[in-house]
Design a protein around this motif. Sequence first.
Motif, PDB file in Angstrom:
ATOM      1  N   CYS A 190      40.765  35.043  37.267  1.00 51.47           N
ATOM      2  CA  CYS A 190      39.792  36.132  37.213  1.00 51.47           C
ATOM      3  C   CYS A 190      40.064  36.969  35.965  1.00 51.47           C
ATOM      4  CB  CYS A 190      39.893  36.996  38.461  1.00 51.47           C
ATOM      5  SG  CYS A 190      39.638  36.068  39.994  1.00 51.47           S
ATOM      6  N   VAL A 191      39.095  37.049  35.086  1.00 48.87           N
ATOM      7  CA  VAL A 191      39.252  37.803  33.844  1.00 48.87           C
ATOM      8  C   VAL A 191      39.301  39.295  34.152  1.00 48.87           C
ATOM      9  CG1 VAL A 191      38.184  38.397  31.636  1.00 48.87           C
ATOM     10  CG2 VAL A 191      38.143  36.020  32.461  1.00 48.87           C
ATOM     11  N   LYS A 192      40.351  39.936  33.687  1.00 53.25           N
ATOM     12  CA  LYS A 192      40.520  41.379  33.881  1.00 53.25           C
ATOM     13  C   LYS A 192      41.063  42.002  32.608  1.00 53.25           C
ATOM     14  CE  LYS A 192      39.402  41.820  38.279  1.00 53.25           C
ATOM     15  NZ  LYS A 192      38.345  42.732  38.758  1.00 53.25           N
ATOM     16  N   ASP A 193      40.772  43.274  32.405  1.00 49.58           N
ATOM     17  CA  ASP A 193      41.330  43.984  31.272  1.00 49.58           C
ATOM     18  C   ASP A 193      42.735  44.466  31.610  1.00 49.58           C
ATOM     19  OD1 ASP A 193      41.429  44.904  28.721  1.00 49.58           O
ATOM     20  OD2 ASP A 193      40.077  46.596  29.008  1.00 49.58           O
ATOM     21  N   VAL A 194      43.447  44.933  30.615  1.00 49.91           N
ATOM     22  CA  VAL A 194      44.851  45.296  30.784  1.00 49.91           C
ATOM     23  C   VAL A 194      45.046  46.452  31.754  1.00 49.91           C
ATOM     24  CG1 VAL A 194      44.852  46.862  28.801  1.00 49.91           C
ATOM     25  CG2 VAL A 194      46.995  45.772  29.523  1.00 49.91           C
ATOM     26  N   THR A 195      44.056  47.324  31.902  1.00 55.60           N
ATOM     27  CA  THR A 195      44.190  48.474  32.805  1.00 55.60           C
ATOM     28  C   THR A 195      43.753  48.149  34.226  1.00 55.60           C
ATOM     29  OG1 THR A 195      41.983  49.272  32.207  1.00 55.60           O
ATOM     30  CG2 THR A 195      43.852  50.131  30.932  1.00 55.60           C
ATOM     31  N   GLU A 196      43.345  46.919  34.463  1.00 56.90           N
ATOM     32  CA  GLU A 196      42.814  46.550  35.772  1.00 56.90           C
ATOM     33  C   GLU A 196      43.774  45.649  36.544  1.00 56.90           C
ATOM     34  OE1 GLU A 196      38.050  46.314  35.152  1.00 56.90           O
ATOM     35  OE2 GLU A 196      39.206  44.723  34.170  1.00 56.90           O
ATOM     36  N   ALA A 197      43.528  45.531  37.838  1.00 55.00           N
ATOM     37  CA  ALA A 197      44.257  44.597  38.688  1.00 55.00           C
ATOM     38  C   ALA A 197      43.238  43.817  39.504  1.00 55.00           C
ATOM     39  CB  ALA A 197      45.218  45.334  39.615  1.00 55.00           C
ATOM     40  N   HIS A 198      43.612  42.622  39.890  1.00 54.20           N
ATOM     41  CA  HIS A 198      42.765  41.826  40.768  1.00 54.20           C
ATOM     42  C   HIS A 198      43.444  41.688  42.117  1.00 54.20           C
ATOM     43  CE1 HIS A 198      39.760  38.988  42.071  1.00 54.20           C
ATOM     44  NE2 HIS A 198      40.747  38.221  42.543  1.00 54.20           N
ATOM     45  N   VAL A 199      42.694  41.914  43.187  1.00 53.41           N
ATOM     46  CA  VAL A 199      43.220  41.819  44.548  1.00 53.41           C
ATOM     47  C   VAL A 199      42.571  40.625  45.247  1.00 53.41           C
ATOM     48  CG1 VAL A 199      43.504  42.967  46.774  1.00 53.41           C
ATOM     49  CG2 VAL A 199      43.545  44.312  44.649  1.00 53.41           C
ATOM     50  N   ASP A 200      43.369  39.651  45.618  1.00 52.35           N
ATOM     51  CA  ASP A 200      42.937  38.537  46.454  1.00 52.35           C
ATOM     52  C   ASP A 200      43.316  38.896  47.884  1.00 52.35           C
ATOM     53  OD1 ASP A 200      42.658  36.224  47.943  1.00 52.35           O
ATOM     54  OD2 ASP A 200      43.512  34.906  46.428  1.00 52.35           O
ATOM     55  N   ARG A 201      42.365  39.448  48.609  1.00 53.19           N
ATOM     56  CA  ARG A 201      42.674  39.965  49.948  1.00 53.19           C
ATOM     57  C   ARG A 201      42.982  38.847  50.940  1.00 53.19           C
ATOM     58  NH1 ARG A 201      41.983  45.238  49.982  1.00 53.19           N
ATOM     59  NH2 ARG A 201      40.749  46.149  48.292  1.00 53.19           N
ATOM     60  N   ILE A 220      49.270  49.588  29.592  1.00 52.51           N
ATOM     61  CA  ILE A 220      50.110  48.744  30.442  1.00 52.51           C
ATOM     62  C   ILE A 220      50.475  49.511  31.712  1.00 52.51           C
ATOM     63  CG2 ILE A 220      52.260  47.442  30.586  1.00 52.51           C
ATOM     64  CD1 ILE A 220      50.364  46.372  28.412  1.00 52.51           C
ATOM     65  N   TYR A 221      50.878  50.745  31.530  1.00 50.94           N
ATOM     66  CA  TYR A 221      51.272  51.611  32.638  1.00 50.94           C
ATOM     67  C   TYR A 221      50.124  51.771  33.638  1.00 50.94           C
ATOM     68  CZ  TYR A 221      53.034  55.884  34.909  1.00 50.94           C
ATOM     69  OH  TYR A 221      53.457  56.816  35.811  1.00 50.94           O
ATOM     70  N   ASP A 222      48.911  51.978  33.122  1.00 46.93           N
ATOM     71  CA  ASP A 222      47.750  52.156  34.002  1.00 46.93           C
ATOM     72  C   ASP A 222      47.446  50.883  34.788  1.00 46.93           C
ATOM     73  OD1 ASP A 222      47.511  54.740  33.073  1.00 46.93           O
ATOM     74  OD2 ASP A 222      45.856  54.303  31.697  1.00 46.93           O
ATOM     75  N   GLY A 223      47.580  49.729  34.132  1.00 44.30           N
ATOM     76  CA  GLY A 223      47.348  48.472  34.832  1.00 44.30           C
ATOM     77  C   GLY A 223      48.370  48.227  35.928  1.00 44.30           C
ATOM     78  N   VAL A 224      49.617  48.547  35.645  1.00 42.78           N
ATOM     79  CA  VAL A 224      50.661  48.422  36.655  1.00 42.78           C
ATOM     80  C   VAL A 224      50.359  49.353  37.829  1.00 42.78           C
ATOM     81  CG1 VAL A 224      53.098  48.817  37.142  1.00 42.78           C
ATOM     82  CG2 VAL A 224      52.415  47.667  35.031  1.00 42.78           C
ATOM     83  N   GLY A 225      49.876  50.543  37.533  1.00 45.82           N
ATOM     84  CA  GLY A 225      49.521  51.474  38.596  1.00 45.82           C
ATOM     85  C   GLY A 225      48.425  50.925  39.487  1.00 45.82           C
ATOM     86  N   ALA A 226      47.436  50.282  38.884  1.00 41.56           N
ATOM     87  CA  ALA A 226      46.366  49.673  39.676  1.00 41.56           C
ATOM     88  C   ALA A 226      46.926  48.576  40.571  1.00 41.56           C
ATOM     89  CB  ALA A 226      45.289  49.118  38.747  1.00 41.56           C
ATOM     90  N   MET A 227      47.860  47.794  40.030  1.00 42.85           N
ATOM     91  CA  MET A 227      48.480  46.748  40.825  1.00 42.85           C
ATOM     92  C   MET A 227      49.273  47.317  41.995  1.00 42.85           C
ATOM     93  SD  MET A 227      51.561  45.081  41.491  1.00 42.85           S
ATOM     94  CE  MET A 227      52.610  45.552  40.136  1.00 42.85           C
ATOM     95  N   VAL A 228      50.080  48.332  41.716  1.00 39.60           N
ATOM     96  CA  VAL A 228      50.905  48.928  42.769  1.00 39.60           C
ATOM     97  C   VAL A 228      50.029  49.536  43.858  1.00 39.60           C
ATOM     98  CG1 VAL A 228      52.532  50.787  43.305  1.00 39.60           C
ATOM     99  CG2 VAL A 228      52.923  49.312  41.324  1.00 39.60           C
ATOM    100  N   ARG A 229      48.964  50.200  43.476  1.00 40.39           N
ATOM    101  CA  ARG A 229      48.063  50.759  44.495  1.00 40.39           C
ATOM    102  C   ARG A 229      47.472  49.657  45.369  1.00 40.39           C
ATOM    103  NH1 ARG A 229      46.882  54.039  40.092  1.00 40.39           N
ATOM    104  NH2 ARG A 229      45.016  52.846  39.519  1.00 40.39           N
ATOM    105  N   GLY A 230      47.134  48.537  44.753  1.00 39.88           N
ATOM    106  CA  GLY A 230      46.630  47.420  45.539  1.00 39.88           C
ATOM    107  C   GLY A 230      47.666  46.874  46.495  1.00 39.88           C
ATOM    108  N   VAL A 231      48.904  46.766  46.035  1.00 38.81           N
ATOM    109  CA  VAL A 231      49.989  46.290  46.887  1.00 38.81           C
ATOM    110  C   VAL A 231      50.202  47.231  48.073  1.00 38.81           C
ATOM    111  CG1 VAL A 231      52.480  45.891  47.012  1.00 38.81           C
ATOM    112  CG2 VAL A 231      51.179  45.048  45.055  1.00 38.81           C
TER     113      VAL A 231
END
Length: 237
Positions: A190-201, A220-231
């Motif tokens: 799934c194509v995503k930008d660096v500030t985004e995260a993809h969630v496979d529910r 980079i920091y913002d993208g990691v934040g999106a990932m952590v929020r998804g987790v």
Amino acid sequence: MAGVRALMASRWVASAFLSASGRLRPLPSPRAALHGSAPRAGPRVAVVLSGCGVYDGTEIHEASAVLVHLSRGGAEVQLFAPDVPQLHVIDHTKGQPAESETRNVLRESARIARGKITDLAQLRAADHAAVIFPGGFGAAKNLLCCIAPVLAAKVLRGVEVTVGHEQEEGGRWPYAGTAEAVKALGAKHCVKDVTEAHVDRGNKVVTTPAFMCEAALHHIYDGVGAMVRGVLELARK
């Protein structure tokens, strides 16, 4: 990691675990919280490090970003690393192997953990709601057979992950070819930008490009934040 369902981030791996009863059992170690003495009510999250340094261990900025976002999200964090020798040591001023040096992954990881770290052999899935593997070449050299999203693709057929974009775009995405490796293993990229995260529910998998992209550190920091929020969202369900 038999029997473990993983949440993979492009330079990260995050896995959600629940006990058979649906409850999280207490951590065996009193050093579970990374910082601070006040008890937290948030999910228990394991973070697995692979040394200290982008070329032969954990990418330090990624590790720091994930720990900051986990702290902000109210998670209770316990850090782990394998008690094994590094594959090799890289002189980061030159980007070349330091032939005469040997280092231990656990002791090097303790630098990032401020000493509060446990041997990976003691990690138990039932004690945590999720586990995150920060990236860096150490994740490939000292922990895994390849970078995190490719491992997810190999373990979970049909899983959805992102490593960012699929074209180099003038050098902005220097590792874009990794997307083809993901597809070759039967996963969906799934194509995503660096500030985004993809969630496979469906598979409980969360991914973000991180340093797969040549971007400013705060992106980079913002993208990691999106990932952590998804987790954390998945971990709380």
